[in-house]
Design a protein around this motif. Structure first.
Motif, short mmCIF file in Angstrom:
data_model
loop_
_atom_site.label_atom_id
_atom_site.label_comp_id
_atom_site.label_asym_id
_atom_site.label_seq_id
_atom_site.Cartn_x
_atom_site.Cartn_y
_atom_site.Cartn_z
N PRO A 1 27.63 -10.89 -9.31
CA PRO A 1 27.40 -11.06 -10.76
C PRO A 1 27.47 -9.72 -11.51
N ALA A 2 27.08 -8.62 -10.86
CA ALA A 2 27.13 -7.33 -11.52
C ALA A 2 28.56 -6.85 -11.70
N ILE A 3 29.45 -7.24 -10.79
CA ILE A 3 30.87 -6.90 -10.95
C ILE A 3 31.43 -7.58 -12.19
N LYS B 1 0.83 -1.21 0.00
CA LYS B 1 0.00 0.00 0.00
C LYS B 1 0.86 1.26 0.00
N ILE B 2 1.96 1.21 0.73
CA ILE B 2 2.86 2.36 0.77
C ILE B 2 3.51 2.60 -0.59
N SER B 3 3.78 1.51 -1.32
CA SER B 3 4.43 1.66 -2.63
C SER B 3 3.61 2.51 -3.59
N ALA B 4 2.28 2.48 -3.42
CA ALA B 4 1.41 3.29 -4.28
C ALA B 4 1.54 4.78 -4.00
N LEU B 5 2.15 5.13 -2.86
CA LEU B 5 2.30 6.54 -2.48
C LEU B 5 3.61 7.14 -2.99
N ILE B 6 4.49 6.30 -3.52
CA ILE B 6 5.82 6.76 -3.94
C ILE B 6 5.95 6.61 -5.45
N PRO B 7 6.18 7.70 -6.16
CA PRO B 7 6.35 7.60 -7.63
C PRO B 7 7.51 6.69 -8.00
N ASP B 8 7.34 5.95 -9.08
CA ASP B 8 8.40 5.03 -9.52
C ASP B 8 9.72 5.76 -9.76
N ASP B 9 9.63 7.00 -10.29
CA ASP B 9 10.87 7.69 -10.63
C ASP B 9 11.59 8.26 -9.40
N TRP B 10 10.99 8.09 -8.22
CA TRP B 10 11.69 8.45 -6.99
C TRP B 10 12.62 7.32 -6.54
N LEU B 11 12.47 6.14 -7.09
CA LEU B 11 13.25 4.98 -6.67
C LEU B 11 14.39 4.72 -7.65
N THR B 12 15.22 5.73 -7.85
CA THR B 12 16.37 5.63 -8.73
C THR B 12 17.34 4.58 -8.18
N ALA B 13 17.59 3.54 -8.95
CA ALA B 13 18.41 2.44 -8.44
C ALA B 13 19.03 1.66 -9.58
N ALA B 14 20.05 0.86 -9.22
CA ALA B 14 20.58 -0.15 -10.14
C ALA B 14 19.81 -1.43 -9.86
N SER B 15 18.91 -1.76 -10.76
CA SER B 15 18.00 -2.88 -10.51
C SER B 15 17.77 -3.64 -11.81
N GLY B 16 17.65 -4.96 -11.67
CA GLY B 16 17.41 -5.80 -12.84
C GLY B 16 18.51 -6.84 -12.99
N SER B 17 18.89 -7.12 -14.22
CA SER B 17 19.93 -8.11 -14.48
C SER B 17 21.29 -7.57 -14.05
N ALA B 18 22.28 -8.43 -14.04
CA ALA B 18 23.64 -8.02 -13.71
C ALA B 18 24.14 -6.95 -14.68
N VAL B 19 23.83 -7.12 -15.95
CA VAL B 19 24.23 -6.11 -16.94
C VAL B 19 23.52 -4.79 -16.70
N ASP B 20 22.22 -4.85 -16.39
CA ASP B 20 21.47 -3.63 -16.09
C ASP B 20 22.12 -2.87 -14.94
N CYS B 21 22.49 -3.58 -13.89
CA CYS B 21 23.10 -2.93 -12.73
C CYS B 21 24.46 -2.35 -13.08
#
Length: 347
Positions: A338-340, A291-311
């Protein structure tokens, strides 16, 4: 220090978040060095994460790795005790220790009976440390750092140690550029925010007559490989939500990133958030986090996320946007290994 690390520009935290097993720092430091990282950081907590103890442990089991605080505080140790801790770590490690200083959390300062650290206190504190490390004496000082009639650590000392500012408020970034050797930023700073931070730091350096490129900038990027829904909620949503709980804290992120302040107002007025009996990352259930996740815009969660290559590509992107180094946050070396490997393969 024998030789440069393979990835001087990459670093990570020791004991990320809360821990009850501080000995894990020994394994994590060894892993970070074996992966080729240039540096590890320790965020001090007043339980089992004492900066001097943990940094000494990490330095004693590594050969090339730099170990820095991010941060400890200027006012939780007497200046002579802090200077002694740092010079001891410097000589113990052959110059691989770096001191990162933060102002401290306002609520904790109040509970400990400590005043807020002012800019004047920081300036005087840096001067006192640097004076003592050069084997010189501090005599007859009375000011923001207290009453210091006579301090001397020995005239043989010759310590040239980087002192880094840990923070991200716009005014503080200009100040840091004028007085510190580097700046350790914060998680969830956007590309625009990173560029703005660099500009503010360099403005401060130029105004003080310093080379703006001499002040190193370390961006902090939450890293979560192949997250499932629980990982996303606990490692990204919960972390940001906890920052947003703290009075005055998220406001600085909003200012730096150019976000809409109404989002924060609506977040804090939400009944789930306002009734939370503690930090969201410590006490919220998965159902509440959904429920809290709906209160936070996706673009506020800037992160290295996804596959190792994505990160790996996300880390590289931080460097392209002006960072001198990237701090991998929220994952242990085992988790981001794996990201290294993917980073090693980037052209």
């Amino acid at each position: 220090m024998d030789s440069p690390s393979e990835f001087e520009e990459l670093s990570c935290y020791l004991l990320p978040g809360h821990t009850t097993t501080p000995a894990d720092a020994i394994t994590e430091a060894r892993q970070a060095e074996s992966m080729g990282l240039g540096r590890v950081w320790l965020s001090e907590r007043f339980d089992v994460k004492d900066a001097g103890v943990i940094c000494a442990a990490a330095l004693s089991v590594t050969d090339n790795l730099r170990v820095a605080t991010a941060g400890t505080n200027l006012h939780t140790r007497h200046p002579m005790v802090l200077a002694n801790m740092c010079s001891s770590l410097h000589y113990l490690s052959g110059g691989r220790f770096e001191l990162g200083l933060a102002r401290g959390v306002g609520i904790r300062n109040d509970l400990m009976g400590l005043s807020t650290v002012t800019n004047k206190q920081l300036v005087d504190g840096l001067n006192i440390l640097r004076t003592l490390w050069q084997g010189e004496k501090v005599m007859g000082y009375e000011g923001p750092m207290g009453n210091l009639p006579y301090l001397s650590m020995g005239d043989w000392l010759d310590v040239d140690m980087p002192i880094l500012f840990v923070g991200f408020g716009p005014k503080s970034l200009r100040f840091a550029g004028a007085h510190f050797d580097g700046v350790h930023l914060h998680t969830f700073i956007t590309d625009e925010g990173l560029r703005r931070a660099k500009g503010l730091i360099q403005e401060g350096a130029e105004a003080a007559g310093r080379d703006p490129d001499s002040v190193k900038i370390y961006s902090v990027q939450a890293t979560v490989l192949d997250p499932d829904r629980e990982d996303y909620l606990r490692k990204l949503v919960a972390r940001m939500a906890t920052y947003m709980q703290a009075p005055g804290y998220a406001e600085m992120l909003i200012t730096l990133n150019g976000w809409d302040a109404k989002v924060l107002e609506e977040f804090r007025n939400n009944t789930i958030v306002s009734s939370m009996p503690g930090g969201i990352d410590s006490v919220a259930s998965l159902e509440q986090l959904e429920k809290i996740s709906a209160l936070i815009p996706d673009d506020w969660l800037t992160a290295a996320s996804g596959s190792a290559v994505d990160c790996a590509q996300a880390w590289r992107h931080q460097l392209a946007n002006g960072a001198d180094g990237v701090v991998i946050h929220g994952s242990t070396p085992t988790e981001f290994a794996p990201a290294i490997e993917a980073y090693r393969g980037l052209e």
